[in-house]
Scaffold this motif. Structure first.
Motif, PDB file in Angstrom:
ATOM      1  N   ILE A   1       0.778  -1.328  -0.340  1.00  0.00           N
ATOM      2  CA  ILE A   1      -0.034   0.067   0.013  1.00  0.00           C
ATOM      3  C   ILE A   1       0.575   1.082  -0.229  1.00  0.00           C
ATOM      4  O   ILE A   1       1.718   1.631   0.804  1.00  0.00           O
ATOM      5  CB  ILE A   1      -0.686   0.096   1.042  1.00  0.00           C
ATOM      6  CG1 ILE A   1      -2.432  -0.963   0.975  1.00  0.00           C
ATOM      7  CG2 ILE A   1      -1.078   0.867   1.192  1.00  0.00           C
ATOM      8  CD1 ILE A   1      -2.551  -1.684   2.326  1.00  0.00           C
TER       9      ILE A   1
ATOM     10  N   ASP B   1      -6.245   1.633  -0.371  1.00  0.00           N
ATOM     11  CA  ASP B   1      -5.261   2.074  -1.457  1.00  0.00           C
ATOM     12  C   ASP B   1      -3.788   3.050  -1.640  1.00  0.00           C
ATOM     13  O   ASP B   1      -3.754   3.175  -1.929  1.00  0.00           O
ATOM     14  CB  ASP B   1      -5.682   1.796  -3.258  1.00  0.00           C
ATOM     15  CG  ASP B   1      -6.746   3.418  -2.280  1.00  0.00           C
ATOM     16  OD1 ASP B   1      -7.174   3.964  -1.633  1.00  0.00           O
ATOM     17  OD2 ASP B   1      -7.326   3.685  -3.564  1.00  0.00           O
ATOM     18  N   HIS B   2      -4.146   3.318   0.076  1.00  0.00           N
ATOM     19  CA  HIS B   2      -3.478   4.286   0.084  1.00  0.00           C
ATOM     20  C   HIS B   2      -3.522   4.491   2.097  1.00  0.00           C
ATOM     21  O   HIS B   2      -4.407   3.975   2.609  1.00  0.00           O
ATOM     22  CB  HIS B   2      -3.684   6.118  -0.148  1.00  0.00           C
ATOM     23  CG  HIS B   2      -2.386   6.567  -0.104  1.00  0.00           C
ATOM     24  ND1 HIS B   2      -2.329   7.501   0.767  1.00  0.00           N
ATOM     25  CD2 HIS B   2      -1.340   6.862  -1.433  1.00  0.00           C
ATOM     26  CE1 HIS B   2      -1.096   8.366   0.854  1.00  0.00           C
ATOM     27  NE2 HIS B   2      -0.449   7.886  -0.586  1.00  0.00           N
TER      28      HIS B   2
END
Length: 293
Positions: free
Chosen positions: A125, A208-209
């Motif tokens: 990630i 996703d981050h």
């Protein structure tokens, strides 16, 4: 066919949001935030950011969001918004709650937070600014996390109320019949693990981050402290969210012990009829108010 239509709908919605976003004025805080984020990446390791950074975010925001509710007890004007007016907060209960919170935060939650680094590394990630999602994608993913957590919370919370296990675990959280904001995470260590799992499921599926970790923590803390606040404040912006449960919904759960098991939204309680006593209580209160007029 249905799948293609769904994809088309989501694509159209995404394009519409992007168009609206392009019309908005430039965010004056974006550049300072970008500089601060890049400074953090340059001066701290990924382990420090994922663990100690997450701990600081959680602790700072948790107690910061508790401040308004804490101050309300000293403001006479705010007493009319307190839901259970006959059960004021006491220093004894708040001090007891604070001590249990410190144990749960540093002995139960901190080891879990330390595990986020390995989760982030395992799934690669990203941390960098260039791949940070747009605000609307971040909100969409946080909403997805909220739906997942609410579903998990409803069924596991309802299970914890089963007469065979209630007194061993969940009874601690119900020690205070009239909740207050700081009590949101006052619970048995096992309950912290059981219900807390719902928080991480959304992260595992949607993250996703790294920023999503902190954004989701922020939204979840705002929500849980609000519903435990014990106050029904008019013009609360959270009440504009469709199907949002709110403080009255959860306050009744603490007062009645039965029903209203969901954490954020009302749909599961409506579907399974576990809000029937809450509805009956509201009707009773409305009739009582009409008689006194």
């Amino acid at each position: 066919m249905a799948t293609n239509e769904s994809v088309s709908i989501f694509s159209s919605a995404s394009l519409a949001v992007e168009y609206v976003d392009s019309l908005l004025p430039e965010n004056p805080l974006q550049e300072p935030f970008k500089n601060a984020w890049n400074y953090m990446l340059s001066n701290y390791t990924k382990f420090q950011i994922a663990t100690w950074g997450s701990l600081i975010v959680h602790e700072a925001l948790y107690f910061l969001f508790c401040v308004p509710g804490f101050l309300f007890q000293f403001i006479p004007y705010m007493k009319k918004y307190k839901i259970q007016k006959d059960k004021p907060e006491t220093w004894e209960n708040q001090w007891k709650c604070f001590k249990v919170l410190l144990f749960n935060h540093f002995c139960i939650q901190l080891p879990l937070i330390c595990g986020t680094y390995y989760f982030v590394e395992y799934f690669s990630i990203p941390y960098d600014w260039e791949r940070m999602p747009r605000w609307y994608m971040l909100l969409a993913r946080c909403f997805g996390c909220a739906v997942i957590e609410d579903t998990w919370h409803y069924f596991l919370h309802r299970l914890l109320h089963h007469k065979r296990i209630y007194k061993y675990i969940h009874k601690i959280h119900h020690e205070f019949q009239a909740p207050f904001g700081m009590e949101a995470e006052y619970a048995h260590p096992l309950e912290t693990l059981i219900l807390g799992t719902g928080f991480f499921i959304g992260i595992m599926l949607l993250c996703d981050h790294v920023i999503l970790l902190w954004a989701w923590v922020t939204i979840r803390l705002i929500e849980t402290i609000d519903v435990h606040s014990g106050y029904d404040i008019p013009l609360n912006p959270l009440n504009l969210i469709p199907f949002y449960a709110g403080s009255r919904h959860h306050d009744f759960h603490h007062m009645n012990f039965i029903g209203n098991y969901a954490s954020t939204f009302t749909w599961w309680d409506r579907i399974f009829g576990t809000d029937s006593q809450f509805k009956a209580y509201n009707e009773k209160m409305k009739k009582s108010e009409k008689k006194t007029e």
